[in-house]
Design a protein around this motif. Structure first.
Motif: not given
Length: 84
Positions: A1-29
């Protein structure tokens, strides 16, 4: 996947993204999946629009009506902007 970076988001956005992420998967996926879905949806919409334009071009009455509407809108824009 290459080089990693950081994306700054609000906590709410991170939590919403995490809620969409199946167990065992990653936020990047999840992000990649959402991007793929968006690109696919946009391509599908573009195809539908192209098909509608192609159908309209085969209908002389539709072409005439669209030309008249475009000219009318151009006149209205000119009048609004005070140009002629």
């Amino acid at each position: 996947m290459g080089e990693k970076t950081t994306i700054q988001t609000s906590t709410e956005t991170r939590n919403r993204l995490a809620a969409l992420t199946p167990k065992g998967s990653t936020l990047e996926n999840t992000i990649r999946q959402l991007i793929d879905q968006n690109e696919s949806r946009r391509a599908h919409q573009r195809t539908l629009l192209d098909n509608r334009f192609a159908a309209a071009r085969r209908d002389p009455e539709a072409v005439s009506w669209a030309t008249q509407q475009a000219e009318r809108l151009a006149r209205l824009a000119q009048e609004r902007d005070g140009t002629r």
